[in-house]
Scaffold this motif. Structure first.
Motif, PDB file in Angstrom:
ATOM      1  N   SER A  60       0.844  -1.190   0.000  1.00 19.75           N
ATOM      2  CA  SER A  60       0.000   0.000   0.000  1.00 19.75           C
ATOM      3  C   SER A  60       0.891   1.256   0.000  1.00 19.75           C
ATOM      4  O   SER A  60       1.895   1.304   0.702  1.00 19.75           O
ATOM      5  CB  SER A  60      -0.875  -0.052   1.244  1.00 19.75           C
ATOM      6  N   GLY A  61       0.514   2.258  -0.803  1.00 18.53           N
ATOM      7  CA  GLY A  61       1.300   3.489  -0.870  1.00 18.53           C
ATOM      8  C   GLY A  61       2.444   3.428  -1.861  1.00 18.53           C
ATOM      9  O   GLY A  61       3.219   4.378  -1.998  1.00 18.53           O
ATOM     10  N   ALA A  62       2.585   2.312  -2.587  1.00 20.12           N
ATOM     11  CA  ALA A  62       3.709   2.171  -3.516  1.00 20.12           C
ATOM     12  C   ALA A  62       3.526   3.029  -4.764  1.00 20.12           C
ATOM     13  O   ALA A  62       4.485   3.325  -5.474  1.00 20.12           O
ATOM     14  CB  ALA A  62       3.875   0.705  -3.908  1.00 20.12           C
ATOM     15  N   GLY A  63       2.277   3.416  -5.063  1.00 15.23           N
ATOM     16  CA  GLY A  63       2.047   4.267  -6.236  1.00 15.23           C
ATOM     17  C   GLY A  63       1.197   3.605  -7.304  1.00 15.23           C
ATOM     18  O   GLY A  63       1.088   4.127  -8.414  1.00 15.23           O
ATOM     19  N   LYS A  64       0.563   2.483  -6.978  1.00 13.20           N
ATOM     20  CA  LYS A  64      -0.185   1.733  -7.994  1.00 13.20           C
ATOM     21  C   LYS A  64      -1.411   2.515  -8.487  1.00 13.20           C
ATOM     22  O   LYS A  64      -1.626   2.637  -9.693  1.00 13.20           O
ATOM     23  CB  LYS A  64      -0.632   0.384  -7.421  1.00 13.20           C
ATOM     24  N   SER A  65      -2.189   3.053  -7.538  1.00 12.54           N
ATOM     25  CA  SER A  65      -3.390   3.784  -7.956  1.00 12.54           C
ATOM     26  C   SER A  65      -3.016   5.055  -8.702  1.00 12.54           C
ATOM     27  O   SER A  65      -3.726   5.494  -9.603  1.00 12.54           O
ATOM     28  CB  SER A  65      -4.236   4.172  -6.754  1.00 12.54           C
ATOM     29  N   THR A  66      -1.908   5.636  -8.304  1.00 17.06           N
ATOM     30  CA  THR A  66      -1.451   6.835  -8.992  1.00 17.06           C
ATOM     31  C   THR A  66      -1.241   6.535 -10.475  1.00 17.06           C
ATOM     32  O   THR A  66      -1.626   7.319 -11.348  1.00 17.06           O
ATOM     33  CB  THR A  66      -0.136   7.316  -8.354  1.00 17.06           C
ATOM     34  N   LEU A  67      -0.669   5.397 -10.741  1.00 21.83           N
ATOM     35  CA  LEU A  67      -0.426   5.001 -12.126  1.00 21.83           C
ATOM     36  C   LEU A  67      -1.757   4.912 -12.886  1.00 21.83           C
ATOM     37  O   LEU A  67      -1.881   5.394 -14.015  1.00 21.83           O
ATOM     38  CB  LEU A  67       0.298   3.653 -12.123  1.00 21.83           C
TER      39      LEU A  67
HETATM   40  P1  ADP Z   1      -1.102   2.492  -3.821  1.00 24.75           P
HETATM   41  O1  ADP Z   1      -2.219   2.552  -4.816  1.00 24.75           O
HETATM   42  O2  ADP Z   1       0.052   1.698  -4.280  1.00 24.75           O
HETATM   43  O3  ADP Z   1      -1.544   2.137  -2.464  1.00 24.75           O
HETATM   44  P2  ADP Z   1      -1.060   5.326  -4.215  1.00 24.75           P
HETATM   45  O4  ADP Z   1      -0.797   5.509  -5.667  1.00 24.75           O
HETATM   46  O5  ADP Z   1      -2.478   5.491  -3.758  1.00 24.75           O
HETATM   47  O6  ADP Z   1      -0.501   3.965  -3.723  1.00 24.75           O
HETATM   48  O7  ADP Z   1      -0.202   6.351  -3.394  1.00 24.75           O
HETATM   49  C1  ADP Z   1       1.145   6.688  -3.707  1.00 24.75           C
HETATM   50  C2  ADP Z   1       1.522   7.904  -2.888  1.00 24.75           C
HETATM   51  O8  ADP Z   1       0.797   9.029  -3.338  1.00 24.75           O
HETATM   52  C3  ADP Z   1       1.224   7.752  -1.419  1.00 24.75           C
HETATM   53  O9  ADP Z   1       2.293   8.324  -0.714  1.00 24.75           O
HETATM   54  C4  ADP Z   1      -0.044   8.552  -1.211  1.00 24.75           C
HETATM   55  O10 ADP Z   1      -0.062   9.144   0.061  1.00 24.75           O
HETATM   56  C5  ADP Z   1       0.089   9.624  -2.275  1.00 24.75           C
HETATM   57  N1  ADP Z   1      -1.253  10.005  -2.786  1.00 24.75           N
HETATM   58  C6  ADP Z   1      -2.184   9.188  -3.317  1.00 24.75           C
HETATM   59  N2  ADP Z   1      -3.267   9.873  -3.720  1.00 24.75           N
HETATM   60  C7  ADP Z   1      -3.033  11.167  -3.442  1.00 24.75           C
HETATM   61  C8  ADP Z   1      -3.759  12.397  -3.626  1.00 24.75           C
HETATM   62  N3  ADP Z   1      -4.962  12.435  -4.181  1.00 24.75           N
HETATM   63  N4  ADP Z   1      -3.195  13.540  -3.217  1.00 24.75           N
HETATM   64  C9  ADP Z   1      -1.976  13.538  -2.656  1.00 24.75           C
HETATM   65  N5  ADP Z   1      -1.228  12.430  -2.458  1.00 24.75           N
HETATM   66  C10 ADP Z   1      -1.735  11.253  -2.836  1.00 24.75           C
END
Ligand code: ADP
Length: 586
Positions: free
Chosen positions: A371-378
Motif C-alpha cells: 500500500s502506498g507504492a504508487g499503484k493507484s497513482t499510475l
Molecule cells: P497504492 O495505490 O500503491 O496504495 P497510491 O498511488 O495510492 O498507492 O499512493 C502513492 C503515494 O501518493 C502515497 O504516498 C499517497 O499518500 C500519495 N497520494 C495518493 N493519492 C493522493 C492524492 N490524491 N493527493 C496527494 N497524495 C496522494
C-alpha cells in the motif's frame, strides 16, 4: 467581472421574460394606484351629492382596476417564477458542466457535504437574486415614473415631495439594510454550508461516531452551528422589522407632506378639494412598489455570497485540458510508459519516480506492491485524471496527452476496488458503460461475469432496483456487476485496480477465476497488493515507493527472492490464517 454582473449575464437570454415580469409588476402596482385614486374620488365626490352620472366613469374605473390588479398580480407571479426556474435550470446545467472536468483531481479540495450544499442550497439562494433583486427595482423605477406624471399633473411640488419620500424608502432604507445585514447575510450562508457539511459527515460516518462514542460531541457541534445560524437569522429578521417600520413611517410622512402642500392650494382655489384624498391614497398605493426593496437588499448579500461560492468552484482550472488539436482516437492497446515521474503537489515527494514499462497488445501485466507504492497513482495517470509533466505515456505509439481525455477513457475499462452502483435498475447500472447495449449483449456480459444466474433469480431480474434505496448486494455480487459493466464496454484495455481487494479469500478465488477467464487474450493491467493468480501474468512489475523494484514472471521473481518473494510469503501466511488453506496461491 463582479459577481453581480456575472449573474446578470445568465439573465441575458431571458431578457424578454424579465421585461415581461417587470411590466406585469408595474401593471399590478399601477392598478393599485388607479384603484385607490378612483375609490377616493368616488367617496369624496359622493359626499357632495352629485348626480349618479357624474360618478359613472369612476365606478367603472374602480371595477376595472379592482379586477386587473388581481389578474396582473397573478400573471406577474407566474412569469417571475417561470423566469426564475428557467434561470436556475440553466445555472444548474452550467454548474454541472463546469465541475465535471474537475473531477476527481480538483474536486478533492472540496468536501462532499460542501459540494452538495453548494449545488443545492447556493443555487436556490440565487432564486432571491432574480425574484427579489432584479425585478422589484425595475418595477419601482416604472412606478416612480407613473407617480411623477400623476402628481405633476396637479402640481410640481406634490410630485417632488412624493418622489423624494419614495426615493428615501426605495434607496435609503435598502442601503441602510444592506449595511446592517451585510455581515449576517454572508455569515448565514457560510454557517448554513458548515451545517450541511457536518450533517452529511454525521450521516455518512454514523457508524464510526457511534463506535467511538462521539455521539454527543457530534450532536453538540451540530447544535452549536444551528444556534449560530438562528442568531444570524434573528439579526436578519430584526433588520427586516426595522425596514417595515421605517417604510411605514415614510409613507405616513408622505401623506402629511401632501396634505401640507395641497390644503393651502385648495384654500387658494388652485386645487379642487375632491382630489385631496385622491392624491393621498395614490401616493400610499405607490409605496407598494418600494416595499420589497429593503428585503431585496438584505437578500442580495446572501445571493451574492452564494454565487461567489459557486463561481469559486467553477473558476478552478481543470487538471486536464484537452489539446487544441486532438489526435483521432487510438487504434491499438499497446501501451508504453517511459520514465514517468509524478507528484501530487510540487512539495510532495514523488508518488511515481521514473517508471518505465510496456504492455504489448493482448498481454497480461500485473503491477504489485505494498500500500502506498504508487499503484493507484499510475491508474489515475492512465485514465487522465491527473496530468503528468515528466516522462511520457504512449498509447498506440502516441502520447496520451495528445488525445482527447474522453477518447482515452473510452479505450479503457476499469474494475476498481469500489464500484459505485447507482440507485437504478441492474440493467441501467450495467448500461452505464454502453447505453446503447442490447439486451443480448447485457446478458452475455453478465454470463461472462458469472452473475446472470443470480440476476435471474431476483424477483424483477434485470429490472431489479439496486443501490441506496434498492437491493443491497454483497461485495462479491457488486464486483461481478462491475466486471459485467467493464465487459459490456468492450474496451481494448482492461484495468483491474484492486478488483478483489475487499473480498474474503474464498469469494476472491472465485472472482479471480472469472477475471482470469475474461482477461485471456485481452490486454489487461492488473493492479494489486495481493499476490493472487500471479502465474497467469506475462509480466509482473513490483512497485516500491514509486520505483520499479523488480520485474519478471512469477517463476523468475520467486527464484530471484528479494521483495517479491517476501510479499508472497507474507501473503501466504495471512491466507493460511484466514482460510486454513493456501489453496488460492499463487
Ligand atoms: P497504492 O495505490 O500503491 O496504495 P497510491 O498511488 O495510492 O498507492 O499512493 C502513492 C503515494 O501518493 C502515497 O504516498 C499517497 O499518500 C500519495 N497520494 C495518493 N493519492 C493522493 C492524492 N490524491 N493527493 C496527494 N497524495 C496522494
Amino acid at each position: 467581472m463582479s459577481t453581480a454582473r456575472r449573474l446578470l449575464t445568465f439573465l441575458a437570454p431571458l431578457r424578454g421574460w424579465v421585461a415581461l415580469a417587470a411590466l406585469l409588476g408595474f401593471a399590478t402596482v399601477g392598478s393599485s394606484v388607479g384603484l385607490m385614486a378612483t375609490s377616493a374620488y368616488i367617496i369624496s365626490k359622493a359626499a357632495l351629492h352629485p348626480s349618479i352620472a357624474a360618478l359613472q366613469v369612476a365606478i367603472v374605473g374602480v371595477r376595472f382596476f379592482g379586477i386587473t390588479r388581481g389578474l396582473f398580480r397573478y400573471a406577474e407571479r407566474l412569469v417571475t417564477h417561470q423566469t426564475t426556474f428557467r434561470l436556475l435550470a440553466q445555472f444548474r446545467v452550467f454548474f454541472f458542466a463546469a465541475i465535471e472536468p474537475l473531477a476527481p483531481a480538483r474536486l478533492r479540495q472540496f468536501r462532499s457535504g460542501d459540494l452538495l450544499s453548494r449545488i443545492i442550497a447556493d443555487v436556490s439562494a440565487l432564486e432571491d437574486f432574480f425574484v427579489r433583486g432584479v425585478a422589484p427595482p425595475l418595477v419601482a423605477i416604472l412606478v416612480a415614473g407613473l407617480t411623477w406624471v400623476l402628481m405633476a399633473s396637479f402640481a410640481l411640488p406634490l410630485a417632488a415631495a412624493t418622489l423624494g419620500f419614495l426615493a428615501l424608502a426605495g434607496i435609503g432604507i435598502p442601503l441602510l439594510t444592506r449595511r446592517l445585514s451585510r455581515r449576517s447575510g454572508r455569515a448565514a450562508v457560510e454557517t448554513r454550508a458548515a451545517l450541511n457539511v457536518s450533517l452529511v459527515d454525521a450521516v455518512q460516518g454514523v457508524a464510526d461516531i457511534l463506535i467511538h462514542g462521539r455521539k454527543s460531541a457530534q450532536q453538540g457541534h451540530i447544535r452549536q452551528l444551528s444556534r449560530t445560524l438562528v442568531a444570524q437569522q434573528n439579526r436578519l429578521a430584526w433588520v427586516n422589522g426595522l425596514n417595515a417600520a421605517l417604510t411605514g413611517l415614510l409613507s405616513n410622512w408622505t401623506t402629511l407632506a401632501i396634505l401640507l402642500i395641497a390644503i393651502p392650494m385648495v384654500s387658494a382655489g388652485d386645487l379642487d378639494g375632491v382630489f385631496l384624498a385622491v392624491l393621498v391614497l395614490a401616493a400610499i398605493a405607490a409605496f407598494e412598489a418600494v416595499l420589497p426593496l429593503p428585503e431585496a437588499a438584505a437578500h442580495l448579500a446572501g445571493s451574492l455570497a452564494a454565487a461567489e461560492r459557486l463561481f469559486e468552484i467553477v473558476d478552478v482550472a481543470p487538471q486536464i485540458q484537452d489539446p487544441a488539436e486532438p489526435l483521432p482516437p487510438p487504434q491499438s492497446a499497446r501501451l508504453d510508459v517511459r520514465n514517468v515521474r509524478f507528484s501530487y503537489s510540487p512539495t510532495a515527494p514523488p508518488a511515481l519516480d521514473g517508471i518505465s514499462f510496456s504492455v504489448a497488445e493482448g498481454a497480461r501485466v500485473a503491477i504489485v506492491g505494498a500500500s502506498g507504492a504508487g499503484k493507484s497513482t499510475l491508474v489515475n495517470l492512465l485514465l487522465r485524471f491527473w496530468d503528468y509533466r515528466h516522462g511520457e505515456i504512449l498509447l498506440d505509439g502516441r502520447d496520451l496527452r495528445r488525445y482527447r481525455a474522453d477518447d482515452v477513457r473510452a479505450f479503457m475499462a476499469v474494475v476498481s476496488q469500489q464500484t459505485h452502483l447507482f440507485n437504478a435498475t441492474i440493467a441501467e447500472n450495467l448500461r452505464l458503460s454502453r447505453p446503447a447495449a442490447t439486451d443480448d449483449e447485457l446478458i452475455s456480459a453478465a454470463r461472462q461475469a458469472e452473475i446472470h444466474t443470480f440476476i435471474q433469480s431476483l424477483p424483477q431480474g434485470y429490472d431489479t432496483v439496486i443501490g441506496e434505496q434498492g437491493l443491497q448486494l454483497s461485495g462479491g455480487e457488486r464486483q461481478r456487476l462491475a466486471i459485467a459493466r467493464a465487459l459490456l464496454k468492450d474496451a481494448p484495455l482492461l484495468i483491474l485496480d484492486e478488483a478483489t481487494a475487499n473480498l474474503d479469500p474464498l469469494v476472491e478465488r472465485d472472482i479471480m477465476a472469472t477475471l482470469r477467464a475474461i482477461s485471456a487474450g485481452r490486454t489487461t493491467i492488473t493492479i494489486t497488493h495481493r499476490l493472487v493468480d500471479m502465474a497467469a501474468m506475462d509480466e509482473i512489475l513490483v512497485l516500491d515507493a514509486g520505483k520499479i523494484a523488480a520485474r519478471g514472471t512469477h517463476a523468475e521473481l520467486m527464484a530471484r527472492g528479494g521483495i517479491y518473494r517476501q510479499l508472497w510469503t507474507q501473503q501466504r501466511q495471512i491466507d493460511l490464517l484466514e482460510t486454513g488453506s493456501p489453496a488460492i496461491l499463487p
